[in-house]
Design a protein around this motif. Structure first.
Motif, PDB file in Angstrom:
ATOM      1  N   ASN A  97       0.831  -1.208   0.000  1.00  0.00           N
ATOM      2  CA  ASN A  97       0.000   0.000   0.000  1.00  0.00           C
ATOM      3  C   ASN A  97       0.865   1.259   0.000  1.00  0.00           C
ATOM      4  O   ASN A  97       0.561   2.230  -0.700  1.00  0.00           O
ATOM      5  CB  ASN A  97      -0.961  -0.010   1.186  1.00  0.00           C
ATOM      6  CG  ASN A  97      -2.024  -1.068   1.036  1.00  0.00           C
ATOM      7  OD1 ASN A  97      -2.409  -1.445  -0.064  1.00  0.00           O
ATOM      8  ND2 ASN A  97      -2.507  -1.583   2.155  1.00  0.00           N
ATOM      9  N   LEU A  98       1.947   1.250   0.768  1.00  0.00           N
ATOM     10  CA  LEU A  98       2.849   2.398   0.809  1.00  0.00           C
ATOM     11  C   LEU A  98       3.516   2.610  -0.555  1.00  0.00           C
ATOM     12  O   LEU A  98       3.572   3.732  -1.060  1.00  0.00           O
ATOM     13  CB  LEU A  98       3.913   2.195   1.887  1.00  0.00           C
ATOM     14  CG  LEU A  98       4.976   3.278   2.012  1.00  0.00           C
ATOM     15  CD1 LEU A  98       4.349   4.622   2.379  1.00  0.00           C
ATOM     16  CD2 LEU A  98       6.019   2.869   3.033  1.00  0.00           C
ATOM     17  N   TRP A 103       3.999   5.436  -5.778  1.00  0.00           N
ATOM     18  CA  TRP A 103       3.926   5.348  -7.231  1.00  0.00           C
ATOM     19  C   TRP A 103       2.869   6.316  -7.774  1.00  0.00           C
ATOM     20  O   TRP A 103       3.110   7.032  -8.743  1.00  0.00           O
ATOM     21  CB  TRP A 103       3.616   3.915  -7.667  1.00  0.00           C
ATOM     22  CG  TRP A 103       3.434   3.803  -9.146  1.00  0.00           C
ATOM     23  CD1 TRP A 103       2.269   3.598  -9.827  1.00  0.00           C
ATOM     24  CD2 TRP A 103       4.452   3.919 -10.144  1.00  0.00           C
ATOM     25  NE1 TRP A 103       2.497   3.572 -11.169  1.00  0.00           N
ATOM     26  CE2 TRP A 103       3.848   3.768 -11.396  1.00  0.00           C
ATOM     27  CE3 TRP A 103       5.825   4.136 -10.086  1.00  0.00           C
ATOM     28  CZ2 TRP A 103       4.550   3.818 -12.588  1.00  0.00           C
ATOM     29  CZ3 TRP A 103       6.537   4.197 -11.279  1.00  0.00           C
ATOM     30  CH2 TRP A 103       5.894   4.042 -12.508  1.00  0.00           C
ATOM     31  N   ASN A 104       1.714   6.334  -7.142  1.00  0.00           N
ATOM     32  CA  ASN A 104       0.648   7.246  -7.568  1.00  0.00           C
ATOM     33  C   ASN A 104       1.119   8.700  -7.502  1.00  0.00           C
ATOM     34  O   ASN A 104       0.844   9.487  -8.412  1.00  0.00           O
ATOM     35  CB  ASN A 104      -0.603   7.052  -6.720  1.00  0.00           C
ATOM     36  CG  ASN A 104      -1.246   5.702  -6.950  1.00  0.00           C
ATOM     37  OD1 ASN A 104      -0.952   5.001  -7.916  1.00  0.00           O
ATOM     38  ND2 ASN A 104      -2.123   5.309  -6.040  1.00  0.00           N
ATOM     39  N   LYS A 105       1.824   9.058  -6.442  1.00  0.00           N
ATOM     40  CA  LYS A 105       2.361  10.415  -6.289  1.00  0.00           C
ATOM     41  C   LYS A 105       3.374  10.706  -7.386  1.00  0.00           C
ATOM     42  O   LYS A 105       3.381  11.795  -7.967  1.00  0.00           O
ATOM     43  CB  LYS A 105       2.997  10.568  -4.905  1.00  0.00           C
ATOM     44  CG  LYS A 105       3.663  11.888  -4.646  1.00  0.00           C
ATOM     45  CD  LYS A 105       2.707  12.856  -4.013  1.00  0.00           C
ATOM     46  CE  LYS A 105       3.418  14.080  -3.518  1.00  0.00           C
ATOM     47  NZ  LYS A 105       3.315  15.208  -4.425  1.00  0.00           N
ATOM     48  N   ILE A 107       3.465   9.447 -10.377  1.00  0.00           N
ATOM     49  CA  ILE A 107       2.734   9.624 -11.628  1.00  0.00           C
ATOM     50  C   ILE A 107       2.034  10.988 -11.635  1.00  0.00           C
ATOM     51  O   ILE A 107       2.082  11.726 -12.627  1.00  0.00           O
ATOM     52  CB  ILE A 107       1.707   8.487 -11.837  1.00  0.00           C
ATOM     53  CG1 ILE A 107       2.424   7.144 -11.995  1.00  0.00           C
ATOM     54  CG2 ILE A 107       0.793   8.773 -13.017  1.00  0.00           C
ATOM     55  CD1 ILE A 107       3.374   7.067 -13.158  1.00  0.00           C
ATOM     56  N   GLU A 108       1.416  11.344 -10.505  1.00  0.00           N
ATOM     57  CA  GLU A 108       0.725  12.632 -10.401  1.00  0.00           C
ATOM     58  C   GLU A 108       1.683  13.806 -10.582  1.00  0.00           C
ATOM     59  O   GLU A 108       1.317  14.836 -11.135  1.00  0.00           O
ATOM     60  CB  GLU A 108       0.031  12.747  -9.040  1.00  0.00           C
ATOM     61  CG  GLU A 108      -1.172  11.844  -8.883  1.00  0.00           C
ATOM     62  CD  GLU A 108      -1.670  11.816  -7.449  1.00  0.00           C
ATOM     63  OE1 GLU A 108      -1.231  12.647  -6.616  1.00  0.00           O
ATOM     64  OE2 GLU A 108      -2.514  10.940  -7.147  1.00  0.00           O
ATOM     65  N   ASP A 109       2.911  13.641 -10.100  1.00  0.00           N
ATOM     66  CA  ASP A 109       3.919  14.711 -10.185  1.00  0.00           C
ATOM     67  C   ASP A 109       4.545  14.801 -11.580  1.00  0.00           C
ATOM     68  O   ASP A 109       5.429  15.618 -11.803  1.00  0.00           O
ATOM     69  CB  ASP A 109       5.026  14.514  -9.148  1.00  0.00           C
ATOM     70  CG  ASP A 109       4.526  14.782  -7.740  1.00  0.00           C
ATOM     71  OD1 ASP A 109       3.415  15.323  -7.571  1.00  0.00           O
ATOM     72  OD2 ASP A 109       5.252  14.423  -6.792  1.00  0.00           O
ATOM     73  N   GLY A 110       4.109  13.928 -12.485  1.00  0.00           N
ATOM     74  CA  GLY A 110       4.625  13.996 -13.839  1.00  0.00           C
ATOM     75  C   GLY A 110       6.007  13.378 -14.022  1.00  0.00           C
ATOM     76  O   GLY A 110       6.753  13.822 -14.901  1.00  0.00           O
ATOM     77  N   ASN A 111       6.359  12.439 -13.189  1.00  0.00           N
ATOM     78  CA  ASN A 111       7.629  11.724 -13.334  1.00  0.00           C
ATOM     79  C   ASN A 111       8.825  12.676 -13.291  1.00  0.00           C
ATOM     80  O   ASN A 111       9.808  12.476 -14.003  1.00  0.00           O
ATOM     81  CB  ASN A 111       7.667  10.911 -14.630  1.00  0.00           C
ATOM     82  CG  ASN A 111       6.473  10.030 -14.795  1.00  0.00           C
ATOM     83  OD1 ASN A 111       6.001   9.418 -13.838  1.00  0.00           O
ATOM     84  ND2 ASN A 111       5.953   9.954 -15.998  1.00  0.00           N
ATOM     85  N   LYS A 112       8.773  13.683 -12.484  1.00  0.00           N
ATOM     86  CA  LYS A 112       9.853  14.689 -12.432  1.00  0.00           C
ATOM     87  C   LYS A 112      11.153  14.143 -11.901  1.00  0.00           C
ATOM     88  O   LYS A 112      12.196  14.760 -12.093  1.00  0.00           O
ATOM     89  CB  LYS A 112       9.394  15.879 -11.598  1.00  0.00           C
ATOM     90  CG  LYS A 112       8.233  16.624 -12.201  1.00  0.00           C
ATOM     91  CD  LYS A 112       7.743  17.712 -11.277  1.00  0.00           C
ATOM     92  CE  LYS A 112       6.462  18.294 -11.823  1.00  0.00           C
ATOM     93  NZ  LYS A 112       5.704  18.987 -10.834  1.00  0.00           N
ATOM     94  N   ASN A 113      11.119  13.008 -11.231  1.00  0.00           N
ATOM     95  CA  ASN A 113      12.343  12.476 -10.635  1.00  0.00           C
ATOM     96  C   ASN A 113      13.103  11.524 -11.555  1.00  0.00           C
ATOM     97  O   ASN A 113      14.085  10.930 -11.161  1.00  0.00           O
ATOM     98  CB  ASN A 113      12.014  11.745  -9.326  1.00  0.00           C
ATOM     99  CG  ASN A 113      11.450  12.700  -8.290  1.00  0.00           C
ATOM    100  OD1 ASN A 113      11.818  13.854  -8.263  1.00  0.00           O
ATOM    101  ND2 ASN A 113      10.552  12.216  -7.467  1.00  0.00           N
TER     102      ASN A 113
END
Length: 114
Positions: A97-98, A103-105, A107-113
């Motif tokens: 779950n963590l 992963w969801n974060k 994707i939401e952030d646009g893969n900036k990392n």
């Protein structure tokens, strides 16, 4: 099916570790070092170095054998650390779950990392 092989590995680990007069910390260290070695052997099954002859090839048969060795050491280590199947199950889902939230974060952030 997994219950049977998990239990078999616990039985084997009990048998093996009773012959070693080592502190629990030393057993944990030995199992972690063994895991590290098995991971290295698994990596050797993959021709990943760009300059290596056969680059891009995978010896799947040998890789599967090394993955089983990794799993056996991992389950043995879990037993040494007093993790039973129920705790493995619960901790697996907590971690899953963590990881899914991370992963969801991502994707939401646009893969900036990346």
């Amino acid at each position: 099916m997994l219950d049977e092989i998990f239990d078999d590995q616990v039985k084997f680990t009990k048998e093996v570790t009773k012959y070693f007069d080592k502190h629990k910390i030393d057993l944990i260290k030995e199992y972690l070092l063994s895991l590290s070695s098995e991971v290295s052997e698994a990596l050797d099954c993959v021709k990943w170095k760009w300059h290596q002859q056969g680059y891009g090839e995978v010896d799947y048969e040998h890789l599967m054998e090394e993955l089983i060795d990794i799993q056996k050491f991992l389950w043995g280590l879990m037993h040494i650390c007093s993790m039973d199947k129920a705790e493995l199950y619960n901790k697996y889902w907590l971690k899953t779950n963590l990881v899914q939230k991370r992963w969801n974060k991502f994707i939401e952030d646009g893969n900036k990392n990346v």
